[in-house]
Design an enzyme around this catalytic site. Structure first.
Site, PDB file in Angstrom:
ATOM      1  N   GLY A  51       0.832  -1.051  -0.056  1.00  0.00           N
ATOM      2  CA  GLY A  51      -0.182   0.017   0.005  1.00  0.00           C
ATOM      3  C   GLY A  51       0.754   1.090  -0.141  1.00  0.00           C
ATOM      4  N   GLY A  60       3.577   7.611   2.909  1.00  0.00           N
ATOM      5  CA  GLY A  60       4.582   6.927   2.504  1.00  0.00           C
ATOM      6  C   GLY A  60       4.237   5.350   2.187  1.00  0.00           C
ATOM      7  CE  LYS A  61       6.815   3.515  -3.214  1.00  0.00           C
ATOM      8  NZ  LYS A  61       7.856   3.337  -4.018  1.00  0.00           N
ATOM      9  CG  ASP A  88      -6.899  10.574   8.920  1.00  0.00           C
ATOM     10  OD1 ASP A  88      -7.916  11.100   8.399  1.00  0.00           O
ATOM     11  OD2 ASP A  88      -6.021  10.206   8.424  1.00  0.00           O
TER      12      ASP A  88
END
Ligand SMILES: *[C@@H]1O[C@H](CO)[C@@H](O)[C@H](O)[C@H]1NC(C)=O
Ligand SMILES: *[C@@H]1O[C@H](CO)[C@@H](O)[C@H](O)[C@H]1NC(C)=O
Ligand SMILES: *[C@@H]1O[C@H](CO)[C@@H](O)[C@H](O)[C@H]1NC(C)=O
Length: 969
Positions: free
Chosen positions: A669, A674-675, A800
């Site tokens: 993902g 970031g990754k 979030d």
């Protein structure tokens, strides 16, 4: 004589059994008493011992001539049960109030059949359900005042309500009325008060017919799903005193016609989508005292005419107003509240503002104001000695700094200059002083120590000099002191142990010297202590082990000696680095006692040695780099050599195992921050590794300034990660460890084989999630959030919550992920400050969060975020409510779910709607959400609707839709 004896007999007789001595009305009331549950024995005076209810029966009043009951007030008495229909046998009853009890079930029209004499009926704040009885106007033709607010009445307002012959006050506030807004009420021209706020009416315009209600003095239509523009016909409401249209979806400009409201005292239009400029003719509203158009899209200048009125409260925050604040505002002697934050206002604050001794609240944060804060006779100016006399006013005004009643003074995020005036000592009610992010200079005046009410003082990011005034330790209420990034020096004053309520002490990035006082260890509430980047010296007092610190940072000082054992562990390494003299398990062995006494000499020798070594190393490094770049011409992204691993759980792997797995083939993902890699480690364990973007220097080839900013902000980040690492809960994704180098960060989480809820819902696999699974996911996620809000000290707010951040294990158990960290990193990328995830420490807070905090219940903001891709520009909450208003519930329920669980689905949907209530204080706490969700389970019927007001929602599934489920729809 006989007569006399007889009456004496009756008088002394303990129980006058002959029933006929109790009058008919007393018998009726005793039946009413029997019909109600009365746990507090509020009706204990209602007994058959006294013959007439007019003799001191609780709540009963009688007509003095007819001796019949004409008024019954049983409000606030904890009475429960259905509406007692026997009441209407009191045929003279004119006033009836059962307000704020637990009267439940429907209100049957038949029960009111004989109550025709009623003029005033108040059933507000009860648990009444079902439709409003259409027969009411016919049965109660004399009604003048009808208050049914705060119940659960649902459905339409019956058109028959247009036929009340004499009604003057109608209040239906805060029910579940979901039909169209009743425009026909414009036929009730006798109305002086029309209060319909906070009902989920079908989306619609403000009926122009309401302009016919020319007797209206109060019109409350807040939170009524109004859209479209404000009709010109409002100008006919010449008697209107109070107009509240807040919390709707009104658009367009505020009409010039509003100037027709010649009697109006209060106008509330906040939380709409109004745009354009304010009408220029507001000056005609000569009686206006309170004006609130906050949180709209208004632009242009603040009209001079508005400010010339004798305003008490002016709220224009969160709009696009620009230009200067008209000086005339300062002339209103009644000004109590001035909130202008979040606009683009510039220039200086009007100098006469400080003459308003009534002012209690000034918030001009997040604008572009500049210049000095007006008023104040003397201001400490740059330097220790120079005192500038500044005679702004001859009249002896203490200026804005010294307003005697002001309790909130927020000036953050502007470009104010000058000093904090000594006059601040006169602001004896000041409890919140926030002046961060300005250009204030000079000393913090001693007078601040006399502000007994002070709870928060933030002056970060200014140019303050001098030392902390010793008197500051007298502020026993002080919870937060944030002076980071100034040029303050000197020592922490002695006596800090008196700050019993101090929760956060942030003195980082100054020039403080001296030792860390052992007294700090006795502050019971302290949980955030940041002294980094100063010149503190001496040893870390062992007394600090008494503190329960969530975050601390002593890095980059001149501390030396043994680190207290509690802090001598790997997780705290970053909080201690940059103090060459510190020693212990973590930072290297300590020298002997004698040596530590002659430390400074040794230190001197050592520094010379280190300096020499440094020159050598730097020289060779420079040589090496030069050589290499000549050889390669380009430098590729080598893995930095030294990784630091901070672990929070027992680990069966090392940082090298992880680094080996960061192959592009393993990316599962990637997001803004970031990754994410899936890493199958050599020991067979699988973990998820999140590699945070924005770390590798040279990548964006940023100018050196930005890079430096990033490195400096790392401290905050590390501290947050430590906090997160400490959380242990079955519904929160485990952060196993964190690997950092100077310029790169890896977060290692437990691996969640079923990925994120969002992926699952929006992929073909979405069909796999049947209702029981989705329900369990909702409960799990709610429990995770509840733990963060209620069981963490201080509470942690996720900020979030969305389906991407709810991850699923192999059994589809849900865990909340990714709080704070992603945000923190995003912010760094924008050059802003790191944001703390800890709600109790509002140290770093994004402007929009800050505004939410000011709005009230900060914890109630964790709600599902909109999913733009799926629903276009509309946010999901609006989409659900709009769809519900227009169509059947089936349009929002995922068709995959079938109809078997519909009852439970709509209960859960209801809870979701509750959680997204536009008014933060109306949202349930997460602990309550968990409870409501568990009660919603159809096999677990809720027990009894009486015990809490909250459970009244779970018992009606009247409006069908949710937000917890929304992401699953
Ligand atoms: C109310 O009045 C009616 C008729 O007068 C009577 O039959 C009935 O019993 C009364 N009910 C109560 C509860 O007093
Ligand atoms: C309101 O009054 C108008 C005009 O008198 C009438 O035509 C209309 O039917 C009334 N509306 C209701 C709902 O009674
Ligand atoms: C009420 O107002 C509407 C629109 O403002 C108007 O057309 C109508 O004639 C008025 N009705 C009465 C009864 O005055």
């Amino acid at each position: 004589m006989l007569f006399y004896l007889l009456s004496l007999f009756f008088f002394l007789s303990p129980s006058p059994q002959p029933v006929h001595s109790l009058n008919q009305e007393a018998q009726t009331l005793l039946r009413v008493k029997l019909a109600l549950s009365d746990p507090n024995r509020a009706l204990s005076t209602w007994t058959n011992r006294s013959d007439s209810p007019c003799n001191n029966w609780f709540g009963v009043e009688c007509d003095p001539t007819t001796r019949r009951v004409n008024s019954l007030d049983l409000s606030n008495s904890n009475l429960a049960g259905p509406f007692p229909s026997q009441l209407c046998n009191l045929t003279s009853l004119a006033h009836l109030s059962l307000s704020n009890n637990f009267i439940s079930a429907a209100l049957p029209a038949a029960a009111l059949r004989r109550c025709a004499a009623l003029r005033r009926l108040d059933l507000s704040e009860n648990l009444l359900v079902g439709p409003l009885p259409a027969a009411l106007p016919r049965l109660l033709p004399n009604l003048i005042h009808l208050d049914l607010s705060g119940n659960n009445f649902s459905g339409d307002v019956p058109p028959s309500f247009a036929a009340f012959p004499a009604l003057r006050r109608l209040s239906l506030v805060d029910n579940l009325l979901d039909g169209p807004l009743p425009a026909f009420l414009s036929n009730v021209t006798t109305l002086t008060q029309l209060n319909l706020s906070y009902n989920p009416f079908r989306l619609g315009e403000l009926p122009p017919e309401f302009g016919n209600l020319t007797n209206l003095r109060v019109m409350w239509l807040a939170g009524c799903n109004l859209v479209g523009s404000v009709p010109d016909s409002v100008s006919q409401l010449g008697n209107l005193v109070d107009l509240d249209l807040s919390n709707n979806g009104l658009t367009g400009r505020i009409p010039e016609a509003i100037a027709g409201l010649g009697s109006v005292v209060q106008i509330e239009l906040y939380n709409n989508s109004l745009d354009g400029e304010l009408p220029g003719n507001l000056a005609n509203l000569t009686k206006l005292r309170r004006f609130d158009v906050s949180s709209n899209r208004l632009v242009g200048r603040i009209p001079e005419g508005l400010c010339e009125l004798e305003l008490e409260s002016l709220n224009l925050y969160e709009n696009g107003f620009e230009g200067e604040l008209p000086g005339s505002i300062a002339r209103s002697r009644n000004l109590v509240e001035l909130r202008l934050f979040g606009n683009r206002l510039r220039g200086e604050l009007p100098s006469e503002l400080g003459r308003n001794s009534e002012l209690r609240m000034i918030d001009v944060s997040m604008n572009r104001f500049s210049g000095r804060i007006p008023g104040g006779l003397r201001v400490w100016e740059l330097g220790e000695v120079a005192v500038e006399e500044q005679f702004a006013f001859r009249g002896g005004s203490a200026g804005v700094w010294g307003l005697p009643r002001v309790y909130l003074l927020e000036l953050m995020g502007n470009e104010f200059t000058g000093g904090i005036s000594m006059e601040i000592g006169k602001a004896s009610n000041l409890s919140v002083l926030l002046i961060s992010n300005n250009k204030f200079s000079g000393r913090i005046p001693d007078e601040i120590g006399s502000l007994d009410a002070m709870v928060e003082f933030s002056a970060a990011d200014n140019r303050l000099t001098g030392s902390i005034p010793p008197a500051l330790v007298k502020l026993v209420q002080l919870g937060r002191l944030d002076l980071r990034r100034n040029k303050l020096s000197g020592e922490i004053p002695s006596g800090v142990r008196r700050l019993r309520n101090l929760n956060e002490l942030i003195l980082s990035d100054n020039e403080f010297t001296g030792g860390i006082p052992a007294e700090l260890g006795s502050l019971p509430a302290l949980n955030y202590l940041d002294l980094s980047n100063n010149q503190f010296s001496g040893e870390i007092p062992v007394e600090l082990q008494n503190l329960k610190l969530n975050q601390f940072n002593f890095s980059n000082n001149r501390l030396f000696g043994q680190v207290p054992p509690l802090y001598d562990v790997q997780v705290y390494r970053d909080s201690l680095v940059g103090n060459p003299g510190l020693c212990g398990n973590l930072l290297g062995p300590c020298s002997t006692r004698d040596e530590s006494k002659s430390w400074s000499y040794l230190w001197f020798l050592r520094s010379i040695f280190i300096l020499a070594a440094l020159v050598l190393v730097l020289g060779s490094l420079w040589f090496y780099l030069k050589y290499r770049s000549i050889k390669k011409g380009d430098c590729n992204n080598d893995l930095p050599s030294k990784w630091t691993l901070t672990s929070f759980h027992k680990l069966g792997f090392s940082e090298y195992d992880i680094l080996d797995c960061l192959d592009e083939d393993n990316v599962i993902g990637s997001g803004a921050s970031g990754k994410v890699y899936k890493a199958v480690l050599s020991n067979g364990e699988t973990v998820a590794v999140k590699k945070l973007k924005g770390g590798i220097p040279g990548k964006e080839d940023g100018n050196g300034v930005v890079e430096k900013g990033r490195v400096a902000d790392d401290d905050g980040f590390e501290a947050e990660v430590i906090t997160l690492g400490k959380i242990r809960h079955k519904n929160i994704v485990k952060l196993l460890c964190c690997c950092t180098t100077r310029d790169s960060k890896l977060l290692i989480y437990e691996y969640m084989p079923n990925g994120s809820l969002a992926d699952l819902l929006h992929s073909k696999k979405g069909g796999l999630l049947d209702w029981p699974t989705r329900y369990k996911i909702a409960v799990d996620a709610a429990e995770g959030l509840s733990y963060l809000h209620h069981d963490c000290v201080p509470p942690i707010v996720h900020r979030d919550v969305k389906s991407n951040n709810i991850l699923l294990d192999e059994e589809f158990g849900a865990k909340v992920a990714d709080f704070g960290v992603a945000k923190a990193v995003d912010q760094v990328g924008q050059g802003a400050k790191t944001m703390s995830v800890i709600a109790g420490s509002c140290g770093y807070i994004a402007p929009e969060r800050h505004i939410q905090l000011r709005r009230g219940n900060s914890r109630a903001c964790d709600r599902k975020a909109p999913d733009r891709s799926e629903y276009g520009e509309k946010d999901l909450v609006k989409w659900v409510s709009i769809t519900l208003n227009q169509k059947e519930i089936d349009h929002i329920i995922d068709p995959n779910l079938g109809s078997y669980h519909k009852e439970e689905i709509c209960k859960v949907l209801n809870i979701g709607l509750l959680c997204t209530n536009p008014v933060p204080t109306n949202r349930p706490s997460m602990r309550n959400v968990v409870k409501l969700l568990l009660e919603a389970h159809v096999e677990n019927k809720p027990k009894n609707a009486k015990d809490t007001k909250d459970s009244k929602l779970s018992s009606t599934c009247h409006q069908e839709g949710t937000l917890d489920q929304e992401s699953m729809v």
